[in-house]
Design a protein around this motif. Structure first.
Motif, mmCIF file in Angstrom:
data_model
loop_
_atom_site.group_PDB
_atom_site.id
_atom_site.type_symbol
_atom_site.label_atom_id
_atom_site.label_comp_id
_atom_site.label_asym_id
_atom_site.label_seq_id
_atom_site.Cartn_x
_atom_site.Cartn_y
_atom_site.Cartn_z
ATOM 1 N N GLN A 165 0.833 -1.197 0.000
ATOM 2 C CA GLN A 165 0.000 0.000 0.000
ATOM 3 C C GLN A 165 0.865 1.243 0.000
ATOM 4 O O GLN A 165 0.551 2.240 -0.662
ATOM 5 N N ASP B 238 0.774 4.180 -2.738
ATOM 6 C CA ASP B 238 0.661 5.596 -2.359
ATOM 7 C C ASP B 238 1.777 6.408 -2.997
ATOM 8 O O ASP B 238 1.556 7.518 -3.497
ATOM 9 N N GLN B 239 2.982 5.853 -2.982
ATOM 10 C CA GLN B 239 4.120 6.537 -3.593
ATOM 11 C C GLN B 239 3.901 6.733 -5.085
ATOM 12 O O GLN B 239 4.190 7.800 -5.635
ATOM 13 N N PHE C 282 1.066 7.040 -6.769
ATOM 14 C CA PHE C 282 0.090 8.079 -7.076
ATOM 15 C C PHE C 282 0.553 9.466 -6.642
ATOM 16 O O PHE C 282 0.155 10.469 -7.229
ATOM 17 N N GLU C 283 1.394 9.527 -5.640
ATOM 18 C CA GLU C 283 1.883 10.837 -5.181
ATOM 19 C C GLU C 283 2.988 11.392 -6.057
ATOM 20 O O GLU C 283 3.069 12.601 -6.275
ATOM 21 N N THR C 284 3.870 10.497 -6.555
ATOM 22 C CA THR C 284 5.043 10.960 -7.291
ATOM 23 C C THR C 284 5.034 10.571 -8.769
ATOM 24 O O THR C 284 5.805 11.130 -9.558
ATOM 25 N N CYS D 138 7.612 4.660 -9.236
ATOM 26 C CA CYS D 138 7.771 3.591 -8.240
ATOM 27 C C CYS D 138 8.678 2.523 -8.861
ATOM 28 O O CYS D 138 8.237 1.449 -9.232
ATOM 29 N N LYS E 57 -7.404 2.512 -13.144
ATOM 30 C CA LYS E 57 -6.683 3.677 -12.616
ATOM 31 C C LYS E 57 -6.061 4.508 -13.743
ATOM 32 O O LYS E 57 -5.746 4.009 -14.819
#
Length: 221
Positions: free
Chosen positions: A62, A66-67, A69-71, A74, A87
């Motif tokens: 998870q 999160d990483q 979608f934030e940056t 990955c 998505k």
């Protein structure tokens, strides 16, 4: 075994007494337990305590999601079995990521970098991978039914046993791709020149009129 382990052994050998029993001065008689058995029991109990404190693997995944979608990046992340269906992943960098068994059905991955990604058994049905880089990606047994791979870079990718029925391969780069057992029936936009530097085998299902060289590298890796 030291510290807490020794205290646990003493507790097992002497027995537990309730506050009421201690206030009455009574002692509960417990059977004589062999020291080795007590120590073994103590080790097992402490082992369960240690296991209970191991971080949750799902929490790590998870955090990787999160990483992403934030940056938008990955690299080499562990996303095995991740649910990323539907998505918006346009332009993300997932190069080298472990996406084995991930669900990416209908995901919008236009222009994404999936170079060297591990996508074995991934669900990419109807995913939009137009212009995406899948250079050297491992796609064995992946389901790409109806996927849009227009102008995608699939050079040196491992597509063995992948399902590409009804996929769009218009102008896709397939040089060096291994297509042993790949299902390419009813694909759109696939031309003979795209297959000139790729290989397959007798189980490769091609549209009528197209052919592919037989792989000579020893088979599926």
């Amino acid at each position: 075994m030291r510290g807490g382990g020794e205290r646990f052994v003493r507790w097992l050998r002497t027995g537990w007494q309730s506050p009421a029993a201690r206030s009455n001065g009574s002692r509960r008689r417990v059977p004589d337990i062999p020291t080795k058995a007590v120590r073994l029991t103590g080790c097992i109990a402490l082992g369960w305590i240690a296991l209970a404190n191991i971080p949750d693997v799902h929490a790590f995944r998870q955090a990787a999601i999160d990483q992403l979608f934030e940056t938008g990046r990955c690299l080499r992340c562990d996303l095995r079995g991740a649910s990323l269906a539907h998505k918006d992943l346009r332009g993300v960098d997932l190069s080298g990521a472990h996406l084995i068994g991930a669900n990416l059905e209908t995901a919008d991955m236009r222009g994404a970098n999936l170079g060297g990604a591990w996508l074995a058994r991934a669900n990419l049905r109807h995913a939009n991978l137009a212009g995406a880089s899948l250079l050297g990606a491992y796609l064995v047994d992946a389901d790409l039914t109806g996927a849009d791979l227009k102008k995608a870079n699939l050079r040196d990718s491992m597509l063995a046993r992948a399902e590409l029925t009804n996929a769009n391969l218009d102008e896709a780069a397939l040089s060096g791709a291994n297509m042993q057992g790949t299902k390419l029936l009813q694909v759109q936009g696939l031309a003979q020149d795209q297959l000139s530097a790729s290989c397959g085998d007798a189980d490769t299902n091609l549209p009528r009129g197209l052919s592919i060289a037989v792989c000579t590298d020893g088979g599926i890796q």
